[in-house]
Design a protein around this motif. Sequence first.
Motif, PDB file in Angstrom:
ATOM      1  N   LYS A 173       0.890  -0.815   0.104  1.00 42.34           N
ATOM      2  CA  LYS A 173       0.262  -0.421   0.242  1.00 42.34           C
ATOM      3  C   LYS A 173       0.696   1.177   0.292  1.00 42.34           C
ATOM      4  CE  LYS A 173      -4.507  -2.156   1.896  1.00 42.34           C
ATOM      5  NZ  LYS A 173      -4.977  -1.955   3.216  1.00 42.34           N
ATOM      6  N   ASN A 174       1.885   0.801  -0.679  1.00 45.03           N
ATOM      7  CA  ASN A 174       2.410   1.995  -0.694  1.00 45.03           C
ATOM      8  C   ASN A 174       1.937   2.813  -2.285  1.00 45.03           C
ATOM      9  OD1 ASN A 174       5.372   4.903  -1.536  1.00 45.03           O
ATOM     10  ND2 ASN A 174       6.496   3.215  -0.579  1.00 45.03           N
ATOM     11  N   TRP A 175       0.992   3.910  -1.949  1.00 44.85           N
ATOM     12  CA  TRP A 175       0.757   4.369  -2.824  1.00 44.85           C
ATOM     13  C   TRP A 175       1.449   5.324  -4.223  1.00 44.85           C
ATOM     14  CZ3 TRP A 175      -3.420   0.869  -4.561  1.00 44.85           C
ATOM     15  CH2 TRP A 175      -3.357   0.928  -3.988  1.00 44.85           C
ATOM     16  N   THR A 176       2.286   5.674  -3.139  1.00 43.61           N
ATOM     17  CA  THR A 176       3.195   6.743  -4.272  1.00 43.61           C
ATOM     18  C   THR A 176       3.824   5.900  -5.259  1.00 43.61           C
ATOM     19  OG1 THR A 176       3.017   8.645  -2.544  1.00 43.61           O
ATOM     20  CG2 THR A 176       4.814   8.867  -4.364  1.00 43.61           C
ATOM     21  N   LYS A 177       4.759   5.388  -4.649  1.00 41.39           N
ATOM     22  CA  LYS A 177       5.996   4.565  -5.820  1.00 41.39           C
ATOM     23  C   LYS A 177       4.985   2.821  -6.721  1.00 41.39           C
ATOM     24  CE  LYS A 177       9.731   3.294  -5.216  1.00 41.39           C
ATOM     25  NZ  LYS A 177      11.066   4.328  -5.542  1.00 41.39           N
ATOM     26  N   ALA A 178       3.631   3.123  -6.051  1.00 43.80           N
ATOM     27  CA  ALA A 178       3.000   1.959  -7.059  1.00 43.80           C
ATOM     28  C   ALA A 178       2.952   3.090  -8.225  1.00 43.80           C
ATOM     29  CB  ALA A 178       2.186   1.515  -6.482  1.00 43.80           C
ATOM     30  N   ALA A 179       1.969   4.496  -8.242  1.00 45.76           N
ATOM     31  CA  ALA A 179       2.201   4.853  -8.838  1.00 45.76           C
ATOM     32  C   ALA A 179       2.744   5.167  -9.712  1.00 45.76           C
ATOM     33  CB  ALA A 179       1.233   6.846  -8.564  1.00 45.76           C
ATOM     34  N   SER A 180       4.134   5.684  -9.309  1.00 44.81           N
ATOM     35  CA  SER A 180       5.764   5.507 -10.607  1.00 44.81           C
ATOM     36  C   SER A 180       5.304   4.466 -10.877  1.00 44.81           C
ATOM     37  CB  SER A 180       6.066   5.929  -9.064  1.00 44.81           C
ATOM     38  OG  SER A 180       7.931   6.290 -10.013  1.00 44.81           O
ATOM     39  N   LYS A 181       5.413   3.686 -10.274  1.00 45.23           N
ATOM     40  CA  LYS A 181       5.571   1.762 -11.325  1.00 45.23           C
ATOM     41  C   LYS A 181       4.790   1.756 -12.173  1.00 45.23           C
ATOM     42  CE  LYS A 181       9.548   1.209  -9.547  1.00 45.23           C
ATOM     43  NZ  LYS A 181      10.845   1.699  -9.970  1.00 45.23           N
ATOM     44  N   VAL A 182       3.307   2.557 -11.999  1.00 51.08           N
ATOM     45  CA  VAL A 182       2.579   2.090 -12.935  1.00 51.08           C
ATOM     46  C   VAL A 182       2.450   3.221 -14.246  1.00 51.08           C
ATOM     47  CG1 VAL A 182       0.286   3.270 -12.165  1.00 51.08           C
ATOM     48  CG2 VAL A 182       0.116   1.533 -13.123  1.00 51.08           C
ATOM     49  N   LYS A 183       3.248   4.100 -14.092  1.00 53.15           N
ATOM     50  CA  LYS A 183       3.147   5.231 -14.610  1.00 53.15           C
ATOM     51  C   LYS A 183       4.401   4.623 -15.642  1.00 53.15           C
ATOM     52  CE  LYS A 183       4.510  10.244 -16.176  1.00 53.15           C
ATOM     53  NZ  LYS A 183       4.573  11.340 -15.476  1.00 53.15           N
ATOM     54  N   GLU A 184       5.189   3.545 -15.424  1.00 51.92           N
ATOM     55  CA  GLU A 184       6.522   3.360 -16.089  1.00 51.92           C
ATOM     56  C   GLU A 184       6.058   2.221 -16.907  1.00 51.92           C
ATOM     57  OE1 GLU A 184       9.687   2.413 -13.770  1.00 51.92           O
ATOM     58  OE2 GLU A 184      10.294   4.528 -12.790  1.00 51.92           O
ATOM     59  N   LEU A 185       5.096   1.485 -16.260  1.00 55.63           N
ATOM     60  CA  LEU A 185       4.872   0.146 -16.376  1.00 55.63           C
ATOM     61  C   LEU A 185       4.087   0.350 -18.277  1.00 55.63           C
ATOM     62  CD1 LEU A 185       3.800  -3.044 -16.995  1.00 55.63           C
ATOM     63  CD2 LEU A 185       2.385  -2.275 -15.585  1.00 55.63           C
ATOM     64  N   GLN A 186       3.650   1.861 -18.170  1.00 55.37           N
ATOM     65  CA  GLN A 186       2.495   2.321 -19.280  1.00 55.37           C
ATOM     66  C   GLN A 186       3.702   2.566 -20.005  1.00 55.37           C
ATOM     67  OE1 GLN A 186      -0.088   5.804 -18.665  1.00 55.37           O
ATOM     68  NE2 GLN A 186      -0.941   5.549 -20.620  1.00 55.37           N
ATOM     69  N   GLY A 187       4.644   3.490 -19.883  1.00 53.40           N
ATOM     70  CA  GLY A 187       5.390   3.261 -20.714  1.00 53.40           C
ATOM     71  C   GLY A 187       6.022   2.550 -21.704  1.00 53.40           C
ATOM     72  N   THR A 188       6.355   1.315 -21.073  1.00 53.60           N
ATOM     73  CA  THR A 188       7.069   0.117 -21.234  1.00 53.60           C
ATOM     74  C   THR A 188       5.967  -0.399 -22.479  1.00 53.60           C
ATOM     75  OG1 THR A 188       8.957  -0.275 -18.850  1.00 53.60           O
ATOM     76  CG2 THR A 188       8.032  -1.727 -19.838  1.00 53.60           C
ATOM     77  N   TRP A 189       5.265  -0.943 -22.358  1.00 50.70           N
ATOM     78  CA  TRP A 189       4.028  -1.130 -22.457  1.00 50.70           C
ATOM     79  C   TRP A 189       3.727  -0.454 -23.771  1.00 50.70           C
ATOM     80  CZ3 TRP A 189       1.935  -5.538 -23.777  1.00 50.70           C
ATOM     81  CH2 TRP A 189       0.582  -5.760 -24.603  1.00 50.70           C
ATOM     82  N   GLU A 190       3.681   0.829 -23.340  1.00 53.99           N
ATOM     83  CA  GLU A 190       3.462   1.292 -25.729  1.00 53.99           C
ATOM     84  C   GLU A 190       4.835   1.316 -26.496  1.00 53.99           C
ATOM     85  OE1 GLU A 190       1.969   5.075 -24.277  1.00 53.99           O
ATOM     86  OE2 GLU A 190      -0.160   4.870 -23.819  1.00 53.99           O
ATOM     87  N   LYS A 191       5.934   1.153 -25.944  1.00 51.59           N
ATOM     88  CA  LYS A 191       7.534   0.932 -26.658  1.00 51.59           C
ATOM     89  C   LYS A 191       6.814  -0.498 -26.534  1.00 51.59           C
ATOM     90  CE  LYS A 191      11.998   1.634 -25.581  1.00 51.59           C
ATOM     91  NZ  LYS A 191      13.046   1.910 -25.120  1.00 51.59           N
ATOM     92  N   VAL A 192       7.374  -0.882 -26.262  1.00 44.36           N
ATOM     93  CA  VAL A 192       6.993  -2.886 -27.182  1.00 44.36           C
ATOM     94  C   VAL A 192       6.212  -3.524 -27.665  1.00 44.36           C
ATOM     95  CG1 VAL A 192       8.625  -2.740 -25.000  1.00 44.36           C
ATOM     96  CG2 VAL A 192       6.566  -3.581 -24.699  1.00 44.36           C
TER      97      VAL A 192
END
Length: 248
Positions: A173-192
């Motif tokens: 439940k570290n939502w700040t870190k999770a929000a940062s990581k899910v943004k990275e995930l979205q960027g990775t997904w759109e790239k690959v």
Amino acid sequence: MQISNPLKWFTLGWLCLSVFLSGCGLLSQPAPKPDVGPAGKPVEAKPNPPVLERFFAPPVELYDLEAVAGVMFEGINKEDWSQVQAGINNLQTLWQQGKSAVGDKKGVKEADEAITKLAEAVNARRVSDAYENLNKFMGSIGDIGKSYKLSPLADIIAVSNGIRNVSFYVEDKNWTKAASKVKELQGTWEKVKPSMEQVGILGEITKTHSIVLQMKDAVNAESKGAFEEHLANINESMGRIRQFFRGK
């Protein structure tokens, strides 16, 4: 002295051009690799594999490692150490089989180091160290996968590592870190994503794209229940994508 013979003019011209180019360094051999730089030894780059080899399919064990990593991560995240121990045993066995098939590629040394540290973290039951070294190990497998130019293995692992990163912080439940990581995930997904868009799997690619967006919404809403529902769905879709490309 007057030069009237055309051959003599050609010879004289070529001699002048050669001297000019040599002065510019264009005809000189590449400088030898230095033994040391300002902060240590240079990187020992691995040579590129033979051209034909780059278009082979990666060993199926590399895809199977990603499947085992998913089960192992679930155990780490829930602190189910019997599941984690079974996972590291399977991971080590598969890696030995896969390593013999890939040979001396970039990422092999790093994978050996990461799986050793992963086993140590598992034995000591250190959650954060186990999670981090699992992703380091799989990242190294992704680096190996880049040697196989027609395979999306490296991209699949990049997305999977991204999903694990988000899930780890949502569990805490570290939502700040999770929000940062899910943004990275979205960027990775759109790239690959384009590398996986092939006939026979397009439906799962479209579904996964939608789930990534839903995961982002759930994290931003700090809804663990909604996130876990989307996590179960993306586990299924990414599993299907991985299985589709396994051995191709």
